[in-house]
Design a protein around this motif. Sequence first.
Motif, PDB file in Angstrom:
ATOM      1  N   ASN A 102       0.996  -0.994  -0.064  1.00 21.86           N
ATOM      2  CA  ASN A 102       0.356  -0.214  -0.086  1.00 21.86           C
ATOM      3  C   ASN A 102       0.709   1.110   0.157  1.00 21.86           C
ATOM      4  O   ASN A 102       1.815   1.015   0.323  1.00 21.86           O
ATOM      5  N   ASP A 103       0.512   2.500  -0.433  1.00 20.60           N
ATOM      6  CA  ASP A 103       1.070   3.266  -0.580  1.00 20.60           C
ATOM      7  C   ASP A 103       2.369   3.929   1.551  1.00 20.60           C
ATOM      8  O   ASP A 103       3.020   4.585   1.138  1.00 20.60           O
ATOM      9  N   ASP A 104       1.269   3.570   2.256  1.00 20.02           N
ATOM     10  CA  ASP A 104       2.151   3.603   3.176  1.00 20.02           C
ATOM     11  C   ASP A 104       3.004   2.588   4.138  1.00 20.02           C
ATOM     12  O   ASP A 104       4.088   2.651   4.576  1.00 20.02           O
ATOM     13  N   GLY A 105       3.480   1.326   2.827  1.00 18.16           N
ATOM     14  CA  GLY A 105       4.497   0.859   3.011  1.00 18.16           C
ATOM     15  C   GLY A 105       3.458  -0.728   3.308  1.00 18.16           C
ATOM     16  O   GLY A 105       4.867  -1.558   3.349  1.00 18.16           O
ATOM     17  N   SER A 106       2.706  -0.593   3.938  1.00 16.63           N
ATOM     18  CA  SER A 106       2.366  -1.694   4.398  1.00 16.63           C
ATOM     19  C   SER A 106       2.045  -3.148   3.252  1.00 16.63           C
ATOM     20  O   SER A 106       1.836  -2.102   2.498  1.00 16.63           O
ATOM     21  N   ILE A 107       2.000  -4.497   3.818  1.00 15.49           N
ATOM     22  CA  ILE A 107       1.658  -4.923   2.690  1.00 15.49           C
ATOM     23  C   ILE A 107      -0.092  -4.683   1.813  1.00 15.49           C
ATOM     24  O   ILE A 107      -0.780  -5.143   2.950  1.00 15.49           O
ATOM     25  N   ASN A 108       0.019  -5.129   0.751  1.00 19.84           N
ATOM     26  CA  ASN A 108      -1.179  -4.708   0.841  1.00 19.84           C
ATOM     27  C   ASN A 108      -2.420  -6.791   0.223  1.00 19.84           C
ATOM     28  O   ASN A 108      -2.286  -7.384  -0.863  1.00 19.84           O
ATOM     29  N   PHE A 109      -2.851  -6.913   1.025  1.00 20.49           N
ATOM     30  CA  PHE A 109      -3.608  -7.863   0.815  1.00 20.49           C
ATOM     31  C   PHE A 109      -4.298  -8.186   0.358  1.00 20.49           C
ATOM     32  O   PHE A 109      -5.505  -9.155   0.122  1.00 20.49           O
ATOM     33  N   ARG A 110      -5.212  -7.157  -0.432  1.00 22.20           N
ATOM     34  CA  ARG A 110      -6.211  -7.409  -1.982  1.00 22.20           C
ATOM     35  C   ARG A 110      -5.647  -8.002  -1.971  1.00 22.20           C
ATOM     36  O   ARG A 110      -6.560  -8.584  -3.499  1.00 22.20           O
ATOM     37  N   GLU A 111      -4.176  -7.874  -2.320  1.00 20.05           N
ATOM     38  CA  GLU A 111      -3.865  -9.094  -3.513  1.00 20.05           C
ATOM     39  C   GLU A 111      -3.948  -9.979  -3.475  1.00 20.05           C
ATOM     40  O   GLU A 111      -3.062 -10.849  -4.146  1.00 20.05           O
ATOM     41  N   ASP A 112      -3.870 -10.318  -1.834  1.00 19.34           N
ATOM     42  CA  ASP A 112      -3.267 -12.014  -2.357  1.00 19.34           C
ATOM     43  C   ASP A 112      -4.739 -12.945  -2.397  1.00 19.34           C
ATOM     44  O   ASP A 112      -5.965 -12.165  -3.422  1.00 19.34           O
TER      45      ASP A 112
END
Length: 478
Positions: free
Chosen positions: A185-195
Motif C-alpha cells: 500500500n502507499d504507506d508501505g504496509s503489505i496489500n493483502f487485497r492482492e493476496d
Amino acid sequence: MFNKRVKIKELLTWNPSGQEVTVMGWVRTFRNNQFIALNDGSTNTNLQIVVTLGQFDDEILKRITTSASLKVTGTVIPSQGKGQKLELKASAVEILGDSDPEKYPLQPKKHSLEFLREKAHLRFRTNTFGSIFRVRHSIAFAIHKFFHEKGFLYLHTPIITASDAEGAGEMFRVSTLPFDNPPRNDDGSINFREDFFGKSTNLTVSGQLEGELGATAFGDIYTFGPTFRAENSNTTRHLAEFWMVEPEMAFSDLEDNMNLAEEFIKYIIGFVMENNREDLEFLANRLAEEEKQLPADKRTDMPLLEKLEFVLNNNFERITYTEAIDILLQSPAYKKKKFQYEVKWGIDMQSEHERYLVEKHFKKPVIVTNYPKDIKAFYMRQNDDGKTVAAMDILAPGIGEIVGGSQREERMEKLEARMKEMHIPVDELWWYLDTRRFGTVPHAGFGLGFERMVLFVTGMGNIRDVIAFPRTPKSAEF
Ligand code: ATP
Ligand code: MN
C-alpha cells in the motif's frame, strides 16, 4: 488376492483345530530358524509361526529378518510351547518385502522415546507406539459415538480463517504473495487485497466462533479437527498443530457445560477401558517400569489403570477461581516459596499452580470457574460482579489444562461493549454478531485438546509421542 488374510488379533481368539489360514505382517523376531514372531499391527501380541526344519530352502529362511514382510499360509494348531495358546504351522511362506537387518534402524530391543521420535516414520512398528495409536484411534471413535448418541451434529469448521479476533494464540499466515517482493500500500504496509483470498488469512486457532453459528441453528454441534498455534512454547504439552474437539450447545449455561464436559471425559475413559484393555495394560506396565527409574518424589501416586478407574468413579472437584487462588495462597508450597511465578488474584495460573491444585491438593480432576474477565476471551459471559466471567477450565492430574470453555455472552449490548474495550474489530465480526441480533439464546461450549486427552489416557509424558507426526518449533519432519 490379499483380502483373504486373517488379522492376528482375530486369529488369536480362535479355538485351534487345524483351520487353514493366510496371515500377513512384519517379522519381529526369528528364532532358531524355526519360530517367527509375526506382527500385523492389529495387536501387540505376535503370532508364533512354526516352520518345520528342512521344509523350506535356506535361501528363503535367510530372508526372514526383522521387519521383512511375509505372507504365510498354514494351519492353526494348539501351541506346543509356553506363552501362547495357539500357533500357525506354516505350509507356505512368501517374502513380500525384504528388510536388510544391517540397515533397518530399529533393533529388537528397547529404544528410548527420544530416539524413536527421530525415527517417527517407523515407530508405529514398536509395541509402545502400536498401543498408543490404537488407543488414540479408539478415543477418536468414542468422541464421535458420544456426541452422535446425544444428538449432536458434527460440523466442519474452516481451517483457513480470516478472523484473527479470537486471540487464542499466535497464528500461522496463509498467503500466496511473494516473500521477496509483496505488493504494498502507499504507506508501505503489505496489500493483502492482492493476496489469494483478497484479505489477510491464517490457519485457525479454534472453530468456536463458527461453531456458535451452528449451535444457534442445530441446537447442539461439535467440531473435531486440526488447530494451529504458532506459539513458541516448547513444552511437553504444546504442539503447533493439534486436534481439538469443540462442542457448542444452545440453551445451556455454565453448569450444563461442566456436566457435559465431565460426562464426556468419563465416557472416553470408560470406552477405552472396555475396548483397549490389552493396550492399556501394556502402557500401564511401560509407565510402571519408567517410574521405577525416577526418584520417589517424582513418581505419580497411582498406576495408570487405577488412575483411570479413579477418575471414572469420582466426581470432579468444582471450585471458583477465587477459591483456587486462596488455596494456593494458603498452601505450604506458597509459604515455602516453591512457586516460580507470582500468586495473587488476577494472575493467569501457570502450569505449576494448576498442577499443585490437582496433584497435591485435591488429587483428582478439578473444574475451575469464574475467572477474572481480563485474562479471558471477549465472548465469555460477564458475571454480575463486574469482575469475572462464566469460564470453566478442567485441570487433569499430570496434564494441567485439558479443557477450556465458557458460557457465551448472549446479550448484544454487553458483548459489543466488551469487544470495544478489548479492541476487537466489531465490524469484521458482523457475521458472528448476527447470532446475537437474530434470536439470541443462552449457550455454552468448550474445547478439549485431543492430544492432551490421549496423553492422559495413555500415561505418556510428552505430547510429541501421542500424535503421529508432531509439528513443534523448528521441527516438521516426515
Ligand atoms: P494452555 O494454557 O495450556 O496453553 P490454552 O488456554 O491456550 O491452553 P485454549 O485456547 O482454551 O487453551 O484451548 C482449548 C484446549 O486446547 C486446551 O484446554 C488444551 O487442552 C488444548 N490446547 C491448547 N493449546 C494447545 C497446544 N499448543 N497443543 C496441544 N493442545 C493445546
Ligand atoms: Mn495456550
